[in-house]
Scaffold this motif. Structure first.
Motif, short mmCIF file in Angstrom:
data_model
loop_
_atom_site.label_atom_id
_atom_site.label_comp_id
_atom_site.label_asym_id
_atom_site.label_seq_id
_atom_site.Cartn_x
_atom_site.Cartn_y
_atom_site.Cartn_z
N LEU A 140 27.47 48.49 34.10
CA LEU A 140 27.11 49.20 35.61
C LEU A 140 28.59 49.64 36.28
CD1 LEU A 140 25.57 49.49 38.11
CD2 LEU A 140 26.17 47.12 38.73
N MET A 141 29.55 48.96 35.99
CA MET A 141 30.90 49.42 36.50
C MET A 141 31.12 50.58 35.78
SD MET A 141 31.73 47.56 38.94
CE MET A 141 33.13 48.49 39.02
N ASP A 142 31.08 50.91 34.52
CA ASP A 142 31.41 52.00 33.67
C ASP A 142 30.57 53.33 34.15
OD1 ASP A 142 33.46 50.58 32.33
OD2 ASP A 142 32.28 50.10 30.68
N SER A 143 29.42 52.89 34.73
CA SER A 143 28.54 54.16 35.07
C SER A 143 28.69 54.43 36.40
CB SER A 143 27.08 54.09 34.56
OG SER A 143 26.69 52.86 35.19
N ALA A 144 29.05 53.60 37.36
CA ALA A 144 29.05 53.69 38.60
C ALA A 144 29.89 54.93 39.19
CB ALA A 144 29.68 52.37 39.44
N THR A 145 29.10 55.63 40.21
CA THR A 145 29.70 56.66 40.95
C THR A 145 30.16 56.07 42.42
OG1 THR A 145 27.84 57.35 41.72
CG2 THR A 145 28.41 58.37 39.60
N CYS A 146 30.16 55.06 42.74
CA CYS A 146 30.69 54.69 44.11
C CYS A 146 31.53 53.34 43.89
CB CYS A 146 29.53 54.84 45.20
SG CYS A 146 28.31 53.52 44.63
N PRO A 147 32.19 52.98 44.83
CA PRO A 147 32.92 51.56 44.78
C PRO A 147 31.68 50.41 44.61
CG PRO A 147 33.77 52.90 46.34
CD PRO A 147 32.54 53.58 46.09
N ILE A 148 32.09 49.24 43.94
CA ILE A 148 31.06 48.14 43.88
C ILE A 148 32.07 46.94 44.29
CG2 ILE A 148 29.63 46.87 42.41
CD1 ILE A 148 28.81 49.39 40.94
N ALA A 149 31.51 46.28 45.15
CA ALA A 149 32.12 44.66 45.29
C ALA A 149 31.17 43.67 45.03
CB ALA A 149 32.69 44.71 46.91
N THR A 150 31.46 42.48 44.45
CA THR A 150 30.54 41.53 44.15
C THR A 150 31.10 40.09 44.91
OG1 THR A 150 31.57 40.94 42.23
CG2 THR A 150 29.78 42.60 42.21
N LEU A 155 32.96 38.81 35.75
CA LEU A 155 33.46 39.59 35.31
C LEU A 155 34.68 40.16 35.60
CD1 LEU A 155 32.96 42.02 33.16
CD2 LEU A 155 32.18 43.42 35.03
N ASP A 156 35.99 40.32 34.71
CA ASP A 156 37.19 40.92 35.14
C ASP A 156 37.17 42.31 34.71
OD1 ASP A 156 39.94 41.31 36.00
OD2 ASP A 156 40.47 40.16 33.97
N HIS A 157 37.06 43.20 35.70
CA HIS A 157 37.00 44.81 35.37
C HIS A 157 37.96 45.45 36.51
CE1 HIS A 157 35.39 48.85 35.14
NE2 HIS A 157 34.82 48.69 34.09
N PRO A 158 38.71 46.35 35.93
CA PRO A 158 39.79 47.12 37.07
C PRO A 158 39.24 47.91 38.13
CG PRO A 158 39.47 48.32 34.78
CD PRO A 158 38.67 47.08 34.70
N ASN A 159 37.92 48.14 38.03
CA ASN A 159 37.32 48.98 39.03
C ASN A 159 36.52 48.00 40.07
OD1 ASN A 159 38.61 51.21 38.28
ND2 ASN A 159 36.80 51.72 36.99
N LEU A 160 36.23 46.72 39.73
CA LEU A 160 35.46 45.75 40.72
C LEU A 160 36.01 45.20 41.58
CD1 LEU A 160 32.69 44.52 40.74
CD2 LEU A 160 33.48 42.80 39.09
N ILE A 161 35.54 45.30 42.79
CA ILE A 161 36.31 44.40 43.96
C ILE A 161 35.50 43.15 43.80
CG2 ILE A 161 36.50 44.39 46.48
CD1 ILE A 161 36.07 47.42 46.35
N ASN A 162 35.92 41.95 43.43
CA ASN A 162 35.38 40.74 43.43
C ASN A 162 35.85 39.60 44.35
OD1 ASN A 162 33.57 38.78 42.33
ND2 ASN A 162 34.92 38.50 40.53
N ILE A 163 35.02 39.05 45.23
CA ILE A 163 35.37 37.98 46.08
C ILE A 163 34.79 36.90 45.46
CG2 ILE A 163 35.21 37.02 48.25
CD1 ILE A 163 34.52 40.83 47.66
N THR A 164 35.56 35.58 45.23
CA THR A 164 35.15 34.54 44.74
C THR A 164 35.54 33.40 45.53
OG1 THR A 164 36.97 34.30 43.20
CG2 THR A 164 35.22 35.46 42.12
#
Length: 247
Positions: A140-150, A155-164
């Motif tokens: 999903l992150m590799d194909s996303a065309t907009c920012p994604i936050a979870t 998942l540790d991905h450079p483009n993912l905004i992850n709040i834990t």
């Protein structure tokens, strides 16, 4: 009333009117701004958001996606009744509204549905609650065309905004609280084996027992969904078995 109508009444170009409406007024005099705004107010002009999104390629819509467990779908679980989910959505919507964004909410039970939604929704970003992890999220992150936050994604991905959250510590402190109030037969309710978040909580529960020299009893673990319905099921089982559980 259109942009052209306002421009004709104000004696300015449509571009000037557009700049005033969109706050791009560095090259527009205060006198012209006041005149355009007075006409807008007099005629009750409301910008066409669809037209604006087409022109600047921004929809000002943020998608909030709730990933449902397929078991909970079969049980008819309503995640919107979950106080955590409803509070999160309320807080997110409030912040988005303050920043002039709109909210689109969707629950999905199949991970592939999110990729389909990304292709069909014109959103400026997506926030995912209860995300699936691993290969699917990476795809999903590799194909996303907009920012994604979870929230709470492993998942540790450079483009993912992850709040834990520190789930292990949270459950450790909760269990310690029970122990400090005299309880030793403490039940843990959650189907933790298929969720990294719930597994972390389970580890915190066990660690608190071990540190306080309380033997872990697998009979006190009730593998139900940590939902309202799951809590009812666990409560019934505890009550019907005359269980020694006190917390």
């Amino acid at each position: 009333m259109t942009l052209k109508d306002i421009a004709d009444l104000a004696g300015v170009s449509m571009m000037t009117v557009s700049n005033v409406i969109n706050g791009k007024t560095s090259r527009v005099s205060q006198k012209t701004r006041d005149k355009v705004n007075a006409i807008i107010e007099e005629y009750g002009y409301v910008p066409n958001l669809n037209a604006r999104s087409l022109s600047n390629k921004k929809s000002h819509i943020i998608g909030i996606i709730i990933s449902l467990d397929e078991k909970d779908v079969l049980l008819g679980t309503n995640y919107f009744e979950n106080p955590y989910v409803s509070t999160m959505i309320g807080a997110i919507e409030k912040e988005l509204q303050k920043n002039e964004y709109f909210t689109m909410i969707r629950s999905v039970s199949k991970n592939a549905d999110i990729i389909s939604l990304l292709k069909n929704w014109n959103v400026d970003g997506i926030i995912i609650l209860y995300p699936a992890a691993g290969e699917y999220m990476a795809k999903l992150m590799d194909s996303a065309t907009c920012p994604i936050a979870t929230f709470d994604c492993e998942l540790d991905h450079p483009n993912l905004i992850n709040i834990t959250s520190n789930d292990e510590k949270g459950m450790y402190l909760s269990t310690k609280y029970m122990i400090n109030h005299g309880h030793s037969a403490i039940a843990f309710v959650a189907d933790y084996k298929n969720s990294h978040v719930l597994a972390n909580r389970f580890n915190g529960y066990k660690r608190a027992l071990e540190e306080n020299h309380i033997t872990f009893n697998p009979d006190y673990v009730y593998e139900y969904s940590p939902s309202y319905e799951g809590g009812i099921q666990a409560g019934r089982e505890i009550a019907s078995n005359s269980s020694p559980v006190t917390a």
